[in-house]
Design an enzyme around this catalytic site. Structure first.
Site, mmCIF file in Angstrom:
data_model
loop_
_atom_site.group_PDB
_atom_site.id
_atom_site.type_symbol
_atom_site.label_atom_id
_atom_site.label_comp_id
_atom_site.label_asym_id
_atom_site.label_seq_id
_atom_site.Cartn_x
_atom_site.Cartn_y
_atom_site.Cartn_z
ATOM 1 C CG LEU A 33 -2.079 -0.937 1.059
ATOM 2 C CD1 LEU A 33 -2.100 -1.089 2.312
ATOM 3 C CD2 LEU A 33 -2.736 -1.442 -0.176
ATOM 4 C CG HIS A 37 -2.895 1.159 -2.326
ATOM 5 N ND1 HIS A 37 -1.699 1.043 -2.381
ATOM 6 C CD2 HIS A 37 -3.516 0.471 -2.893
ATOM 7 C CE1 HIS A 37 -1.619 0.713 -3.636
ATOM 8 N NE2 HIS A 37 -2.971 -0.164 -4.024
ATOM 9 N N GLY A 147 -9.250 3.755 -8.472
ATOM 10 C CA GLY A 147 -7.685 4.758 -8.177
ATOM 11 C C GLY A 147 -8.839 4.523 -9.999
ATOM 12 C CE LYS A 149 -0.183 3.832 -11.828
ATOM 13 N NZ LYS A 149 -0.549 2.423 -12.294
ATOM 14 C CD GLN A 153 -8.487 -2.337 -11.522
ATOM 15 O OE1 GLN A 153 -8.140 -3.865 -12.217
ATOM 16 N NE2 GLN A 153 -7.733 -2.106 -10.802
ATOM 17 C CG MET A 184 1.765 8.120 -5.138
ATOM 18 S SD MET A 184 1.884 8.055 -3.737
ATOM 19 C CE MET A 184 2.674 9.633 -3.567
HETATM 20 O O1 PAF Z 1 -6.175 -2.809 -8.793
HETATM 21 C C1 PAF Z 1 -6.344 -4.038 -8.112
HETATM 22 O O2 PAF Z 1 -4.717 -3.797 -7.030
HETATM 23 C C2 PAF Z 1 -6.121 -4.881 -8.093
HETATM 24 O O3 PAF Z 1 -6.556 -5.171 -9.902
HETATM 25 C C3 PAF Z 1 -7.855 -5.149 -7.507
HETATM 26 C C4 PAF Z 1 -9.069 -4.072 -8.269
HETATM 27 C C5 PAF Z 1 -7.374 -5.453 -6.076
HETATM 28 C C6 PAF Z 1 -7.668 -7.000 -8.049
HETATM 29 O O4 PAF Z 1 -7.412 -7.236 -8.052
#
Ligand code: PAF
Length: 284
Positions: A33, A37, A147, A149, A153, A184
């Site tokens: 982290l 995060h 995020g 970032k 996703q 980051m």
């Molecule tokens: O972004 C991340 O850290 C990962 O892809 C997640 C969303 C925790 C899924 O493992």
């Protein structure tokens, strides 16, 4: 802060809090982290009655040649950061807790996952969509914080929640940056000093590209060329894996720029692959 390992115990506990009228804010992570995060966790805890975070390095989203084994695992420091950020329940399953049997069911999305990050990593997004669906089922109805970032996703998760009616409000949070602009990321700690010094070029190049749009440029190829030229000014950055100027929802390249636009890039420094993006609104 309670640390829970068992998926069913986590769901039971959060269901009982929800039935007492409390709202749940969830920040899923893979650990290692950093302040990015921290901001997800602080916001999840501040906006909702119960702050939940998860730490799970998900094998399903790594290809055999990717960095699963070398992915940093720093659980003690992570638990301290989560507690400081106001998290009440930290879900830390083992791979056996998450995948007690080889998985037969996966979630995969078309279109939004196909270009950019998906082009080089054909199994990655299905791995993310599957584990995030499992995490949503374990945590239950919640607001979930991701995020910007990892913009592709985020776009995929928004669409998955929409397509599958998952009972989750997805909230995108701004990228947290180092003072020189580098986004980051847990991967930054693997940059050697000479590469770290140059790595802020991603943000600089994207900002330059955004500037040309703000000055009236509407041709995505022209903006892409400006970003590529700036990325080419460093000694150690390799040729970018991609530079993309896209519609922020579909992630497709439009003929002409209007509405919400996202500028995306992925660049390798040695064996460390960095990604970054920024947004620009083009008024109609
Ligand atoms: O972004 C991340 O850290 C990962 O892809 C997640 C969303 C925790 C899924 O493992």
């Amino acid at each position: 802060m309670e640390i829970v390992h068992d998926p069913r115990e986590t769901r039971r506990h959060l269901d009982s809090l929800r039935s007492a009228g409390r709202t749940v804010g969830f920040a899923p992570t893979m650990g290692a982290l950093h302040d990015g995060h921290r901001s997800l966790m602080e916001t999840a805890s501040a906006r909702c009655d119960v702050g939940v975070a998860s730490i799970f390095v998900n094998p399903l989203q790594f290809a055999p040649d990717e960095d699963l084994d070398s992915y940093p695992r720093t659980l003690d420091a992570d638990a301290r950061l989560a507690e400081e950020a106001g998290i009440d329940v930290l879900f830390v399953p083992s791979a056996r807790d998450m995948y007690p049997e080889p998985i037969w069911t996966t979630v995969s999305l078309r279109v939004v996952t196909e270009p950019w990050e998906g082009a080089d990593r054909p199994t990655h997004f299905a791995g993310v969509a599957t584990v995030v669906t499992k995490l949503f089922n374990i945590v239950g109805p919640c607001a979930a914080f991701f995020g910007e970032k990892d913009f592709q996703q985020l776009a995929m998760i928004r669409r998955m929640v929409f397509d599958l009616n998952q009972p989750v409000d997805v909230v995108g949070m701004p990228t947290i940056r180092e003072p020189d602009g580098l986004a980051m990321s847990s991967r930054n700690r693997r940059l050697v000093p000479a590469h770290r010094r140059e790595a802020s070029v991603l943000h600089r190049a994207l900002t330059k590209g955004a500037g040309t749009i703000e000055s009236g440029e509407r041709d995505p190829a022209a903006v892409e060329a400006v970003i590529r030229a700036e990325l080419g000014t460093t000694k150690h950055a390799e040729d970018p894996d991609y530079v993309a100027v896209v519609d922020a929802n579909s992630l497709a390249v439009p003929e002409s720029l209007r509405g919400e636009i996202r500028l995306l890039t992925a660049v390798r420094f040695g064996n460390v692959r960095l990604i970054d993006n920024i947004g620009v609104s083009v008024p109609a």
